[in-house]
Design an enzyme around this catalytic site. Structure first.
Site: not given
Ligand code: GCW
Length: 672
Positions: A281, A354, A382
């Site tokens: 990311e 995720d 989340e």
């Molecule tokens: O799912 C995503 C989240 C991000 C997070 C990322 C991760 C910390 O939306 O906010 O960043 O995973 O786990 O690195």
């Protein structure tokens, strides 16, 4: 500070145990943590038995004795082999019949502290039969770690319980009282490490002034047996000190990290190590310089090794180019198996996408046989309604930990292959914290139970999660047996409810694309990456719905060991809960129960709403058993949850109906 927060709130002894009041406490040993254990035992007993408990030097019948190994007392009572089997953190709680007393012991100070918390918990949660009291506990994972996604400005990424508990501006001079409560809460459930800052790491955490703040936190946590770790930004040498590169093969870069690590250990001799989100990311990483994850991780690991520090290297990687995000971590990491140093743990999220309400386990578990894999669970919700929805995650964690990978034949569960109880390799498990500055710590009273169950399962993944829920209820909410049973049954159903009203039958990623709250299966964003959008995952069209990951699709099923591969690959044998994860099926596809896919989908959404309605009823019926404030706050949240369960159901069904073109079946409410 009275320490009566979280699962110390009730502080009531179980009726069946009132006769267990000790005469005196004997404490044979010394050290900061041992002294803490002593203090916790005495104040815990005094609270529970509502009386004064004194120390005594002479060991006598009717006492509780806490003792470190090598005290003559323990040698006489417990065999050497038994003591050895406890390792560093295990403990024994035993009634010594010949002396008519209870002994709490272990090889280290912290093991005695764990024994104390365990015994106090038992007094409050289950009937103790003195004559057969003989508990031997050894943790399954070595590193039981919380990950805070807390930023240095006090915000918390994906945090729903207010600002960060770490008051960076006040540190190191002012130590918030909450740090002690935090340490105690964690130690009481066996958590022995914490990563203070977000994996999307600000390089500033490694500045000298921040390291002094970290040192101050570490000094509060240390007596409780909790090690501090930091998330680091792989480009730190370049960003902080202007090095021309952060290439892990560059000798200046290596020297920079060496010096930084030395600086850290001078301040914090028991520092745990680094957590790294690299080439994920948008975060920098070794691949920016043509190096592999292993080369990046090993560079840091070699530097940390002399200090017994570890690297937790995340495998949360995906890019826009692949045809299936669910396959990418496996594709990127499998070739690196056996290439990581011994003090590297590759930290893998439970599912391949995720933290969705339900995912199959990540196929890396079991497959990467020559690497320590550290499961990463999310405690913060989340994708599960933030801190508005009551969702007990014990069932989710358990489903994951008990998933059979078949990597070594039947019974190679995720817990078994990742905890490596019998191997020499290091083991660990991480939970993304849901902790903040809110009065109730986690935003929702029940969210506390997710922190609690994470710790308990990290200690022992075989524990029964209904039992853990009941423990938590008795410690936190009420000891009324009827209420305990009702609340536990609500908690046990709550994760399935959220799956039903958000993403049933293996659907996933239908939420608002950015904030991750509420449904948005229709979401279209011009020029956005395809894999950020729900349509990439549900693939609804006039023919049907679901992601074909079978051998006729992206063949993600191939990443699982037989017989799982075949089970998932074949739509007829694929478990209903993963059906649309692995298959794209027509709206009229007939299921084993005779329902069409469309009907089944509708029923699940409706079930989710019905379940939340039943939670509201249960909660209302228990008003007399719960403290007013807690009752009201949970009641209000349940109202929100019902409204939003309906929102999810209506949004998803109306949207999918625009493809299925079929009526809602009987029993499914019309959209509001
Ligand atoms: O799912 C995503 C989240 C991000 C997070 C990322 C991760 C910390 O939306 O906010 O960043 O995973 O786990 O690195």
């Amino acid at each position: 500070y009275d320490g009566r927060e979280l699962w110390f709130a009730q502080n009531k002894i179980l009726k069946a145990n009132v006769h267990l009041k000790p005469n005196f406490v004997n404490a044979i040993g010394e050290g900061t943590t041992f002294d803490l254990a002593k203090k916790e035992l005495v104040s815990g007993l005094e609270g529970l038995f509502d009386c004064t408990i004194n120390y005594q030097n002479e060991v006598q019948p009717g006492n509780i004795v806490i003792a470190l190994k090598n005290s003559g007392f323990v040698d006489a009572a417990i065999s050497n082999t038994e003591m050895t089997s406890l390792g560093e953190e295990g403990f024994i709680i035993k009634y010594i019949a010949s002396k008519k007393l209870i002994l709490l012991t272990g090889n280290t100070e912290v093991s005695v502290l764990y024994a104390v918390y365990h015994y106090l918990r038992l007094l409050q949660t289950s009937k103790i039969n003195l004559s057969s009291l003989n508990i031997i506990e050894v943790p399954s994972y070595q590193k039981r770690v919380l990950n805070h996604w807390d930023n240095l400005d006090g915000s918390v990424e994906r945090g729903y319980a207010g600002r960060s508990i770490w008051k960076w501006d006040d540190l190191p001079n002012v130590l918030s009282k909450r740090y002690i409560s935090y340490a105690k809460a964690n130690a009481s459930i066996g958590i022995n490490g914490t990563v203070l800052n977000n994996v999307n790491a600000s390089p500033d955490i490694l500045l000298p002034e921040y390291l002094l703040k970290v040192k101050a936190i570490a000094s509060v946590l240390r007596p409780f047996g909790i090690q501090v770790y930091l998330s680091v930004n792989f480009s730190s040498p370049a960003i902080l000190d202007g090095l021309a590169t952060a290439n892990p093969k560059d000798k200046h870069v290596v020297l920079w990290w060496k010096n930084k690590v030395e600086e850290i250990y001078q301040l914090i001799p028991d520092f745990g190590g680094f957590l790294v989100k690299a080439n994920s990311e948008g975060q920098p990483g070794p691949m920016d310089f043509g190096c592999t994850h292993a080369e990046g991780a090993n560079m840091l690991a070699d530097i940390l090794a002399p200090y017994e520090g570890v690297v937790m290297w995340r495998a949360f990687v995906y890019n826009a180019n692949g045809n299936d995000r669910a396959k990418q971590a496996y594709e990127e990491f499998m070739p690196l198996d056996n290439k990581f140093r011994k003090n590297v743990l590759v930290q893998v999220k439970n599912g391949p996408i995720d933290f969705q309400p339900r995912e199959p386990f990540s196929p890396l578990f079991g497959a990467m046989k020559g690497t320590s894999l550290m499961p990463e669970l999310q405690i913060t919700q989340e994708y599960l309604g933030f801190s508005s929805h009551l969702v007990y995650l014990g069932t989710l964690y358990k489903e994951f930990l008990w998933s059979d990978t078949y990597s070594n034949g039947r019974g190679s569960t995720v817990a078994q292959v990742s905890s490596n109880k019998n191997s020499k390799r290091i083991s660990g498990i991480a939970g993304v914290a849901n902790i903040g500055s809110d009065n109730n710590w986690c935003g929702h009273h029940f969210a506390q139970s997710n922190w609690y169950v994470f710790g308990r399962l990290a200690w022992n993944p075989s524990l029964n999660v209904r039992h853990i829920a009941k423990e938590w209820i008795r410690l936190t909410l009420t000891q009324d047996e009827h209420a305990v049973k009702e609340i536990a049954s609500m908690m046990m159903k709550s994760r399935e409810a959220v799956v039903n009203y958000m993403t049933p039958l293996g659907l996933h990623h239908l939420m608002g694309w950015d904030h991750h709250y509420g449904p948005e299966p229709w979401c279209v964003i011009p020029n956005a990456r395809a894999d950020w959008l729900p349509s990439y995952y549900h693939k609804a069209d006039s023919l049907g719905i679901g992601f074909n990951r079978s051998s006729s699709g992206t063949n993600a099923t191939e990443q699982y060991a037989e017989p799982l591969r075949e089970l998932f690959d074949n739509e007829a044998s694929c478990p209903l809960e993963y059906l649309l994860w692995f298959h794209h099926l027509s709206w009229n596809y007939e299921l084993k129960n005779g329902n069409s896919l469309w009907e089944e989908l509708c029923y699940h959404y409706q079930d989710g709403v019905n379940q939340v309605r039943s939670f509201r009823k249960i909660w209302k019926s228990l008003e007399a058993n719960i403290a007013t404030q807690q009752f009201i706050e949970v009641n209000e949240k349940l109202k929100i949850q019902e409204k939003e369960a309906i929102w999810w159901r209506d949004a998803c069904l109306l949207y999918f109906q625009s493809f299925s073109k079929q009526a809602l079946p009987y029993g499914v409410d019309n959209p509001i």
